[in-house]
Every structure is written in C-alpha cells, then in structure tokens.
Enzyme design. Structure first.
Site, PDB file in Angstrom:
ATOM      1  N   ASP A 216      14.815  -1.202   1.274  1.00 60.11           N
ATOM      2  CA  ASP A 216      15.562  -1.517   2.622  1.00 60.11           C
ATOM      3  C   ASP A 216      16.541  -2.920   2.408  1.00 60.11           C
ATOM      4  OD1 ASP A 216      15.929  -1.124   5.350  1.00 60.11           O
ATOM      5  OD2 ASP A 216      14.531  -2.741   5.905  1.00 60.11           O
TER       6      ASP A 216
ATOM      7  N   VAL B  65      11.301   5.280   8.955  1.00 57.61           N
ATOM      8  CA  VAL B  65      10.585   6.491   8.489  1.00 57.61           C
ATOM      9  C   VAL B  65       9.080   6.262   8.358  1.00 57.61           C
ATOM     10  CG1 VAL B  65      12.630   7.926   7.732  1.00 57.61           C
ATOM     11  CG2 VAL B  65      11.162   6.319   6.057  1.00 57.61           C
TER      12      VAL B  65
ATOM     13  N   ARG C 230       0.242   6.726   7.788  1.00 61.51           N
ATOM     14  CA  ARG C 230       0.523   7.016   6.355  1.00 61.51           C
ATOM     15  C   ARG C 230       0.128   8.264   5.836  1.00 61.51           C
ATOM     16  NH1 ARG C 230       1.403   1.856   4.104  1.00 61.51           N
ATOM     17  NH2 ARG C 230       0.297  -0.026   5.042  1.00 61.51           N
TER      18      ARG C 230
ATOM     19  N   LYS D 114       0.704  -1.173   0.064  1.00 61.10           N
ATOM     20  CA  LYS D 114       0.088  -0.020   0.081  1.00 61.10           C
ATOM     21  C   LYS D 114       0.878   1.053   0.067  1.00 61.10           C
ATOM     22  CE  LYS D 114      -3.158  -2.346   3.347  1.00 61.10           C
ATOM     23  NZ  LYS D 114      -3.443  -2.414   4.646  1.00 61.10           N
TER      24      LYS D 114
HETATM   25  P1  IMP Z   1      12.591  -4.729   1.922  1.00 65.98           P
HETATM   26  O1  IMP Z   1      12.155  -5.751   1.393  1.00 65.98           O
HETATM   27  O2  IMP Z   1      13.359  -4.798   3.020  1.00 65.98           O
HETATM   28  O3  IMP Z   1      13.391  -3.954   0.811  1.00 65.98           O
HETATM   29  O4  IMP Z   1      11.578  -3.568   2.439  1.00 65.98           O
HETATM   30  C1  IMP Z   1      10.776  -2.721   1.449  1.00 65.98           C
HETATM   31  C2  IMP Z   1       9.258  -2.765   2.306  1.00 65.98           C
HETATM   32  O5  IMP Z   1       9.428  -2.604   3.534  1.00 65.98           O
HETATM   33  C3  IMP Z   1       8.894  -1.623   1.883  1.00 65.98           C
HETATM   34  O6  IMP Z   1       8.049  -1.475   0.594  1.00 65.98           O
HETATM   35  C4  IMP Z   1       8.081  -0.979   3.050  1.00 65.98           C
HETATM   36  O7  IMP Z   1       6.707  -1.318   3.019  1.00 65.98           O
HETATM   37  C5  IMP Z   1       8.739  -1.672   4.133  1.00 65.98           C
HETATM   38  N1  IMP Z   1       9.571  -0.702   4.880  1.00 65.98           N
HETATM   39  C6  IMP Z   1      11.252  -0.745   4.824  1.00 65.98           C
HETATM   40  N2  IMP Z   1      11.615   0.283   5.328  1.00 65.98           N
HETATM   41  C7  IMP Z   1      10.527   1.045   5.762  1.00 65.98           C
HETATM   42  C8  IMP Z   1      10.682   2.251   6.663  1.00 65.98           C
HETATM   43  O8  IMP Z   1      11.563   2.926   7.135  1.00 65.98           O
HETATM   44  N3  IMP Z   1       9.306   2.866   7.006  1.00 65.98           N
HETATM   45  C9  IMP Z   1       8.386   2.263   6.736  1.00 65.98           C
HETATM   46  N4  IMP Z   1       8.193   0.816   6.078  1.00 65.98           N
HETATM   47  C10 IMP Z   1       9.356   0.429   5.450  1.00 65.98           C
END
Ligand code: IMP
Ligand code: MG
Length: 172
Positions: free
Chosen positions: A99, A150, A162, A39
């Site tokens: 991330d 964040v 959000r 979302k």
């Molecule tokens: P990844 O798979 O670890 O790269 O994470 C990506 C997903 O994690 C993003 O689409 C976000 O929904 C969530 N996410 C990662 N870091 C944050 C943050 O600092 N705040 C909020 N959501 C995060």
C-alpha cells in the site's frame, strides 16, 4: 459492512500458478528461502510455494500491523524475527499487499542489511501503486488494484475476514 468480490478463488489460483511458473524460471538453482510476512501473506505464501518447482525453505517474519486502522501508522517494527541464516542465500519476501510501501521497504532493508541476505526478491499478491508514500516496486505482482480496502485470502480488517476464500472490497 457490505462486500463485493474483486477476485474469485479461481482468479487467485490461476494467477498464483502463473507467478510460481515465473519464479521457477527466474530463480531455479538459487538456494531459496520463502520469507512469509505474517499474518496476511500466510495463504498466498502457502499457495505460491507449492507452485514453485524446486526445493524452497520456509521462514517467517512478523511486523507491526495497522491495529484496527485502515491506514498505516508509518512506524514499522519487527515482532518476530526469521530463524534461518540467509547470508549465502536468496530470500523471496512474500507479502499480501503493498500500500504505502513502508512495510515492504523496511522488511527489505532488514533482510538485506541487518540479516545480510545474499540476494533479495519480493513478491506481493496485491499492489496499490497509487497509494505509495515511499517508492517500492515488487519483482512479482499478482494484481494491481485501485486504492480500496480489500479483505479475504489472508487479508483482514481488525483481524476479521482473513478466511474468506476470495478477495472482496470492504465498503463502508
Ligand atoms: P504498507 O506498509 O502501507 O504498504 O501496508 C502494507 C500492509 O498493510 C500489508 O501487509 C497489509 O497487512 C496492510 N494493508 C494494506 N492495505 C490493505 C488492505 O486493503 N486490506 C488489508 N490489509 C491492508
Ligand atoms: Mg500484512
């Protein structure tokens, strides 16, 4: 929990306009689908699309989220599949933040291999390059930030925050 502002709505608007101009230059003439990753990317996708100066189709994909955790479970599952046929089209995957890289890597693989998109490009509003567990570099990056948690502008913590218009750092 205390929050400090990292990017104001004005910072966001300025950067999204620049990204839209760059995408307009690069992808004009492509039969483009904006693929919003639900979302979190909803507001960014909505703003970015309106800064692209040619016709763009819109579709949505939803993947499993963190639940109420601040770090990824490492397992990415698709909760909602896109509707459009993308075999002859360019798809721009639009994410809120990268991330560990696990989510984007899996969405990219799914769109390219399972759905057979002709071309895939990626745009993320925020990037935490030092937090990667798998290698992934987006084509378009709004801001690179330190690996802090964040919220705002679509990003949540446990479905909260959000609707904050700017980006804030969530401090314990
Ligand atoms: P990844 O798979 O670890 O790269 O994470 C990506 C997903 O994690 C993003 O689409 C976000 O929904 C969530 N996410 C990662 N870091 C944050 C943050 O600092 N705040 C909020 N959501 C995060
Ligand atoms: Mg997300």
């Amino acid at each position: 929990m205390a929050q400090t502002t990292l990017f104001t709505k004005a910072d966001i608007d300025r950067r999204v306009a620049e990204m839209g101009a760059e995408i307009t230059r690069d992808l004009a003439g492509s039969d483009l689908i904006a693929m919003c990753v639900l979302k979190g990317a909803m507001f960014f996708c909505s703003d970015l699309m309106r800064q692209i100066a040619f016709d763009v189709a819109l579709d949505f994909i939803q993947i499993s989220s963190y639940g109420n955790q601040k770090t990824s479970s490492g397992v990415v599952t698709i909760l909602k599949e896109p509707q459009l046929d993308m075999r002859d089209r360019t798809v721009l995957i639009i994410e809120d933040i990268i991330d560990s890289g696990l989510s984007m890597k899996e969405v990219f693989r799914y769109i390219k291999l399972d759905r057979g998109a002709k071309e895939v490009r990626t745009a993320t509003f925020l990037d935490k390059p030092t937090a990667r567990k798998v290698e992934f570099k987006a084509d378009y990056i709004g801001f690179s930030i330190d690996p802090k948690f964040v919220v705002g502008y679509g990003l949540d913590f446990a479905e909260k925050y959000r609707n904050i218009p700017d980006i804030q750092v969530l401090e314990e």
